[in-house]
Design an enzyme around this catalytic site. Structure first.
Site, PDB file in Angstrom:
ATOM      1  N   GLY A  46       0.873  -1.169   0.000  1.00  0.00           N
ATOM      2  CA  GLY A  46       0.000   0.000   0.000  1.00  0.00           C
ATOM      3  C   GLY A  46       0.907   1.215   0.000  1.00  0.00           C
ATOM      4  O   GLY A  46       1.883   1.259  -0.728  1.00  0.00           O
ATOM      5  N   GLU A  47       0.635   2.153   0.859  1.00  0.00           N
ATOM      6  CA  GLU A  47       1.465   3.351   0.988  1.00  0.00           C
ATOM      7  C   GLU A  47       1.855   3.491   2.452  1.00  0.00           C
ATOM      8  O   GLU A  47       1.002   3.697   3.309  1.00  0.00           O
ATOM      9  CB  GLU A  47       0.691   4.574   0.492  1.00  0.00           C
ATOM     10  CG  GLU A  47       1.403   5.884   0.676  1.00  0.00           C
ATOM     11  CD  GLU A  47       2.803   5.908   0.077  1.00  0.00           C
ATOM     12  OE1 GLU A  47       3.746   6.252   0.827  1.00  0.00           O
ATOM     13  OE2 GLU A  47       2.963   5.582  -1.107  1.00  0.00           O
ATOM     14  N   SER A  48       3.151   3.363   2.746  1.00  0.00           N
ATOM     15  CA  SER A  48       3.603   3.347   4.144  1.00  0.00           C
ATOM     16  C   SER A  48       3.264   4.638   4.881  1.00  0.00           C
ATOM     17  O   SER A  48       2.893   4.601   6.058  1.00  0.00           O
ATOM     18  CB  SER A  48       5.106   3.055   4.225  1.00  0.00           C
ATOM     19  OG  SER A  48       5.850   4.009   3.497  1.00  0.00           O
ATOM     20  N   CYS A  76       6.241  -5.143   0.680  1.00  0.00           N
ATOM     21  CA  CYS A  76       6.359  -3.819   0.070  1.00  0.00           C
ATOM     22  C   CYS A  76       6.252  -2.728   1.145  1.00  0.00           C
ATOM     23  O   CYS A  76       7.173  -2.569   1.933  1.00  0.00           O
ATOM     24  CB  CYS A  76       5.338  -3.664  -1.052  1.00  0.00           C
ATOM     25  SG  CYS A  76       5.699  -2.314  -2.187  1.00  0.00           S
ATOM     26  N   ARG A 103      12.476   3.906   0.128  1.00  0.00           N
ATOM     27  CA  ARG A 103      11.124   3.875  -0.441  1.00  0.00           C
ATOM     28  C   ARG A 103      11.159   4.140  -1.946  1.00  0.00           C
ATOM     29  O   ARG A 103      11.971   4.910  -2.428  1.00  0.00           O
ATOM     30  CB  ARG A 103      10.239   4.927   0.230  1.00  0.00           C
ATOM     31  CG  ARG A 103      10.023   4.683   1.699  1.00  0.00           C
ATOM     32  CD  ARG A 103       9.224   5.790   2.363  1.00  0.00           C
ATOM     33  NE  ARG A 103       7.880   5.827   1.815  1.00  0.00           N
ATOM     34  CZ  ARG A 103       7.212   6.949   1.551  1.00  0.00           C
ATOM     35  NH1 ARG A 103       7.749   8.122   1.789  1.00  0.00           N
ATOM     36  NH2 ARG A 103       5.998   6.895   1.052  1.00  0.00           N
ATOM     37  N   ILE A 131       5.776  -3.420  -7.389  1.00  0.00           N
ATOM     38  CA  ILE A 131       4.946  -2.251  -7.660  1.00  0.00           C
ATOM     39  C   ILE A 131       5.485  -1.101  -6.809  1.00  0.00           C
ATOM     40  O   ILE A 131       5.333  -1.110  -5.593  1.00  0.00           O
ATOM     41  CB  ILE A 131       3.467  -2.520  -7.323  1.00  0.00           C
ATOM     42  CG1 ILE A 131       2.957  -3.742  -8.090  1.00  0.00           C
ATOM     43  CG2 ILE A 131       2.616  -1.280  -7.614  1.00  0.00           C
ATOM     44  CD1 ILE A 131       1.590  -4.226  -7.659  1.00  0.00           C
ATOM     45  N   ARG A 132       6.168  -0.145  -7.445  1.00  0.00           N
ATOM     46  CA  ARG A 132       6.790   0.975  -6.702  1.00  0.00           C
ATOM     47  C   ARG A 132       7.518   0.456  -5.462  1.00  0.00           C
ATOM     48  O   ARG A 132       7.372   0.971  -4.368  1.00  0.00           O
ATOM     49  CB  ARG A 132       5.746   2.011  -6.317  1.00  0.00           C
ATOM     50  CG  ARG A 132       5.180   2.782  -7.470  1.00  0.00           C
ATOM     51  CD  ARG A 132       4.126   3.796  -7.072  1.00  0.00           C
ATOM     52  NE  ARG A 132       4.546   4.592  -5.949  1.00  0.00           N
ATOM     53  CZ  ARG A 132       3.767   4.885  -4.911  1.00  0.00           C
ATOM     54  NH1 ARG A 132       2.540   4.440  -4.839  1.00  0.00           N
ATOM     55  NH2 ARG A 132       4.215   5.633  -3.937  1.00  0.00           N
ATOM     56  N   HIS A 167       5.474  -8.539  -4.019  1.00  0.00           N
ATOM     57  CA  HIS A 167       4.110  -8.924  -3.631  1.00  0.00           C
ATOM     58  C   HIS A 167       3.858 -10.407  -3.906  1.00  0.00           C
ATOM     59  O   HIS A 167       3.281 -10.758  -4.942  1.00  0.00           O
ATOM     60  CB  HIS A 167       3.091  -8.086  -4.405  1.00  0.00           C
ATOM     61  CG  HIS A 167       3.057  -6.659  -4.005  1.00  0.00           C
ATOM     62  ND1 HIS A 167       2.243  -6.194  -3.008  1.00  0.00           N
ATOM     63  CD2 HIS A 167       3.754  -5.584  -4.464  1.00  0.00           C
ATOM     64  CE1 HIS A 167       2.422  -4.895  -2.867  1.00  0.00           C
ATOM     65  NE2 HIS A 167       3.343  -4.504  -3.729  1.00  0.00           N
ATOM     66  N   GLU A 169       1.655 -12.258  -2.707  1.00  0.00           N
ATOM     67  CA  GLU A 169       0.214 -12.517  -2.696  1.00  0.00           C
ATOM     68  C   GLU A 169      -0.422 -12.341  -4.074  1.00  0.00           C
ATOM     69  O   GLU A 169      -1.564 -12.752  -4.286  1.00  0.00           O
ATOM     70  CB  GLU A 169      -0.473 -11.613  -1.666  1.00  0.00           C
ATOM     71  CG  GLU A 169      -0.614 -10.161  -2.051  1.00  0.00           C
ATOM     72  CD  GLU A 169       0.642  -9.305  -1.901  1.00  0.00           C
ATOM     73  OE1 GLU A 169       0.529  -8.088  -2.107  1.00  0.00           O
ATOM     74  OE2 GLU A 169       1.727  -9.834  -1.580  1.00  0.00           O
TER      75      GLU A 169
END
Length: 192
Positions: A46-48, A76, A103, A131-132, A167, A169
């Site tokens: 997600g976004e930390s 991630c 990051r 992903i990023r 990821h 998952e």
């Protein structure tokens, strides 16, 4: 075995699906008090920085207490949350894992990729979705590197804590989740 998935934002549902397929009883953790119900925790991608905002100071402290004492697995952004040191930009991590992470080190969303890398888990090579993604720049002496990409660790374990910059998952390969469930069952670092 009750496994929590931090369900504040990000790809938490994909983790839930994999864990349930592997036989775990999954609790979607949205409140700090739910941490008392579980034996292990997955912190998804997600976004930390958004995780930090949504958790607030009290929630972050409860999370820090959990991940520094019980089996935890971050992917991630979850790996960033588990780190001792975070840069680009600097932000706090829980310190559960003796790593320094950068990051978004692999670029923007458009530069996301699916790659195959060697992995020391049984079965060898592993497909990895980035992903990023963050990059693990440095690992402490107690950190075991389980997989690398271009010379950088991408899957690491230290005691009861497991982290992937990719990821797992989002692929059909369940080996990383299986390792985490084994760690929870054993109450320690488990066996490969």
């Amino acid at each position: 075995m009750k496994i929590g998935v931090l369900a504040l934002q990000g790809d938490f549902d994909a983790h839930r699906q994999v864990l349930e397929r592997l036989g775990a009883d999954v609790v979607m953790v949205r409140k700090p008090e739910q941490l008392r119900e579980i034996e292990g925790l997955v912190i998804p991608g997600g976004e930390s920085s958004t995780f930090l905002k949504l958790l607030g100071d009290a929630g972050f402290e409860e999370l820090r207490k959990f991940v520094t004492t019980k089996p935890s697995f971050g992917t991630c952004a979850g790996a960033i949350m588990l780190a001792k040191q975070v840069e680009n930009p600097a932000q706090k991590g829980t310190g559960a894992l003796d790593i320094r992470v950068r990051r978004n080190a692999y670029g923007r969303q458009i530069e996301s990729a699916i790659l195959t890398s060697e992995c020391s888990l049984p079965g060898g090579e592993m497909e990895m979705v980035y992903i990023r993604a963050p990059r693990i720049e440095e690992v402490g002496p107690g950190v075991e590197v389980l997989a690398k990409r271009d010379g950088h660790p991408v899957l690491v374990r230290q005691g009861k804590v497991l982290a992937a910059t990719f990821h797992p998952e989002l692929t059909g390969d369940t080996r990383v989740h299986e390792l985490f469930l084994k760690m929870v069952r054993n109450g320690n670092s488990g066996e490969k």
